[in-house]
Design a protein around this motif. Sequence first.
Motif, PDB file in Angstrom:
ATOM      1  N   MET B  33       0.953  -1.041   0.016  1.00  0.00           N
ATOM      2  CA  MET B  33      -0.021   0.152  -0.065  1.00  0.00           C
ATOM      3  C   MET B  33       1.043   1.249  -0.164  1.00  0.00           C
ATOM      4  SD  MET B  33      -3.013  -1.233   2.663  1.00  0.00           S
ATOM      5  CE  MET B  33      -3.883   0.114   2.187  1.00  0.00           C
ATOM      6  N   GLY B  34       0.173   2.035  -0.391  1.00  0.00           N
ATOM      7  CA  GLY B  34       0.932   3.593  -0.179  1.00  0.00           C
ATOM      8  C   GLY B  34       0.305   4.673  -1.012  1.00  0.00           C
ATOM      9  N   SER B  38       4.167   6.853  -4.607  1.00  0.00           N
ATOM     10  CA  SER B  38       5.172   6.470  -3.661  1.00  0.00           C
ATOM     11  C   SER B  38       5.807   5.320  -4.322  1.00  0.00           C
ATOM     12  CB  SER B  38       4.457   5.652  -2.440  1.00  0.00           C
ATOM     13  OG  SER B  38       3.413   4.956  -2.838  1.00  0.00           O
ATOM     14  N   GLN B 209      -7.717  -0.009   1.055  1.00  0.00           N
ATOM     15  CA  GLN B 209      -7.770  -1.090   1.728  1.00  0.00           C
ATOM     16  C   GLN B 209      -8.720  -2.181   1.422  1.00  0.00           C
ATOM     17  OE1 GLN B 209     -10.372  -2.007   4.186  1.00  0.00           O
ATOM     18  NE2 GLN B 209      -9.174  -3.734   4.883  1.00  0.00           N
ATOM     19  N   VAL B 222       3.844  -0.826   3.850  1.00  0.00           N
ATOM     20  CA  VAL B 222       3.642   0.682   3.293  1.00  0.00           C
ATOM     21  C   VAL B 222       4.773   1.074   2.450  1.00  0.00           C
ATOM     22  CG1 VAL B 222       2.863   2.967   4.018  1.00  0.00           C
ATOM     23  CG2 VAL B 222       1.861   0.868   5.129  1.00  0.00           C
ATOM     24  N   HIS B 224       6.605   4.023   0.789  1.00  0.00           N
ATOM     25  CA  HIS B 224       6.813   5.695   0.678  1.00  0.00           C
ATOM     26  C   HIS B 224       7.738   6.150   0.008  1.00  0.00           C
ATOM     27  CE1 HIS B 224       5.792   9.985   1.763  1.00  0.00           C
ATOM     28  NE2 HIS B 224       6.686   9.700   2.536  1.00  0.00           N
ATOM     29  N   VAL B 240      -4.364   1.684   7.996  1.00  0.00           N
ATOM     30  CA  VAL B 240      -4.376   2.875   7.101  1.00  0.00           C
ATOM     31  C   VAL B 240      -5.771   3.297   6.776  1.00  0.00           C
ATOM     32  CG1 VAL B 240      -3.695   2.991   4.742  1.00  0.00           C
ATOM     33  CG2 VAL B 240      -2.005   1.951   6.353  1.00  0.00           C
ATOM     34  N   TYR B 245      -2.482   7.703   5.657  1.00  0.00           N
ATOM     35  CA  TYR B 245      -0.883   7.365   5.846  1.00  0.00           C
ATOM     36  C   TYR B 245      -0.132   8.309   6.733  1.00  0.00           C
ATOM     37  CZ  TYR B 245      -1.623   4.135   1.810  1.00  0.00           C
ATOM     38  OH  TYR B 245      -2.405   3.242   0.960  1.00  0.00           O
TER      39      TYR B 245
END
Lengths: 485, 250
Positions: B33-34, B38, B209, B222, B224, B240, B245
Amino acid sequence: MTQEKEKPQVPESVLSGEYKYGFVTDVDSDTLPKGLNEDVIRLISSKKGEPSFMLQWRLKAYRYWLTIKEPHWANFQYDPIDYQDIRYYSAPKKKGTDPKSMDEVDAEIVKTFEKLGIPLSEQKRLSGVAVDAVFDSVSVGTTHQKDLEKMGIIFCPISEALHKCPELVQKYLGSVVPVTDNFFAALNAAVFTDGSFCYIPPGVRCPVELSTYFRINAKDTGQFERTLIIADKGSYVSYLEGCTAPVRDENQLHAAVVELIALDDAQIKYSTVQNWYAGDRDGKGGIYNFVTKRGKCVGHRSKISWTQVEAGSAITWKYPSCILKGDYSVGEFYSVALTNNCMKADTGTKMIHMGQHTRSTIISKGISSDRSHNSYRGLVKIMPTATGARNFSQCDSMLVGNNCSANTFPDIQIKNNTAVVEHEATTSKINTEQIFYLQSRGLTKEESISLVINGFCKEVFKTLPLEFAVEAVRLLEMKLENSVG
Amino acid sequence: MLSIKDLYASVEGNQILKGLSLSVKAGEVHAIMGPNGSGKSTLSKVVAGHPQYAVDSGSIDLEIAGKMTSLIGMEPDERAREGLFLAFQYPVEIPGVPTSEFLRSSYNAVCRHHGLEEMDPIDFDGFLREKMKVLEMDDKYIDRAVNVDFSGGEKKRNEILQMAVLNPRLAVLDETDSGLDVDSMKIVAHGVNTLRSKRNAMVVITHYQRLLNYIKPDIVHVLHQGRIIKTAGPELALEVETRGYDWLIK
């Protein structure tokens, strides 16, 4: 896709990278000095031992040619052609008498054609295809002639037809493309030296593909061939044409004329894979290809179908057309034109509807890459007499890279309000994303390019005889290999 | 299965990945995720071998025939034939090429590589129809050109169909949920879940999500500014979802 399993034999030369047809054959030639005048025309005519009507016809064409100017409306520029700096006749020197069979043809020439993937000797000749091989200005041999003669089919060099059946030649030569048609057609009529002649008698379905393979070999020589095909009532013929030339730094002129005549219920299918030398990466050298091809559906319910894959020549100026005179006659034009490096193509068709309920279909696919220019130019003309005529046109362009261009110039003239005419056009790009997408599914870069090109040209390729279709795909792949991504 | 170590990668001269490390074992599903920008999509393209993305340093190794092997320098098609699959965020249209023909060419390319028997069109047709049922895809897709005139949802389903046909060992799903309504997402997730097994692994890249409600990850990362800043269990995704974030970034 069943290609992997059913792949027919493709000439080795087609599969290679660069222009593999670029070699020169070392033969002694009987060549006229450069330049054009009435004496040259008289000399050509006498070398061929032509009947006097031919010389008169040639001179008429020449005198008309002198009065008109080279056309420059096409969507490209080129260096001026010096018509006095061209040789109008070059023939490999005969050793003794005329060869009686293909086995007596000069070994060097037979080798040349074999290198091009066109076996001429009786033992090795292609099954299902009869070949007339034209080397510079003359036909060097025609295969399968005897078998075809049994069915009444005449398939021979046009120079021979002038002796075999002069009345047929006289009746039909220039009946579709008159000497006054255009600048290049007039020049061709004045100086043409050979080409193929074909006559299919009534009701006969020609059992093999007839094919002419044109090869320019000599330097500074123009090639001016003339093809005449007559399909008598209820007959059918499929005809293939292929062309290559050596790599040379100078431009060479090719100005051919093809005339097709279909009588009642006759069908002619004419397919071309044109791969003349196109010049180098920077546009040096290459063939100037100024060709007039036209068919006339004279008879009712007759059909003429043009399929062309144009992948060569520095310049292509070519509009295979149909005059639909007979009622219910059908004209078709399927074209793939590929330009790369600095090539320029201005190609398309004319469909002239005269008879009632005549139908025509135009499918044109243009692919341009590198710095090339590719134009489609088409005319659909519905005459007042053409009640119930229909046309469908589709012109698609594909761009490869950012430095090439594609243009479409459709011209539609309707003089009968019962006509139904449709025109569709699209432009798309083959790009690194498409190739990456296909590669990420396990296909190699070459397979990926092939799939995209195949998809784009599908409607045209399916009209080609199988071996030709495979050759056409390979040819396009090879030309595009270095252009994508 | 997959081991990425200290990876730096650029596109058009801009370095996007800056020291990314990731290790995925067989049988695992990882979620990445991000926030936007990112480096999520860059990661998927670099792993698949997109020609415009350059690896500056670091390593990407995939287990091939029981041995960890570097993917750097391998063509995208070689990687694919070794069992790597990327479901595209934006599937590409291929006009004039029927979906069935394309899929059979791919399938047979993979078979050839592994010395397995290729499938003829008739057998393949049956095989393909079975796979399409799972994804509730209409038979009409078989003859339509690849992704041409497909809706956003249909394109995404087509990606999972390709995955089902090629049965990869490592699948990277790049924002497969973007542009999907809830019903389509359930169908796609079901398709993905039926492909989960002990011998394969998946990396699910997503911004939100919600897809992870249907495809349950084992591990959540995550991303970034081109590196993984946090790794935890599935609960990280939920966190999240509620907190965004920002708390991770500062």
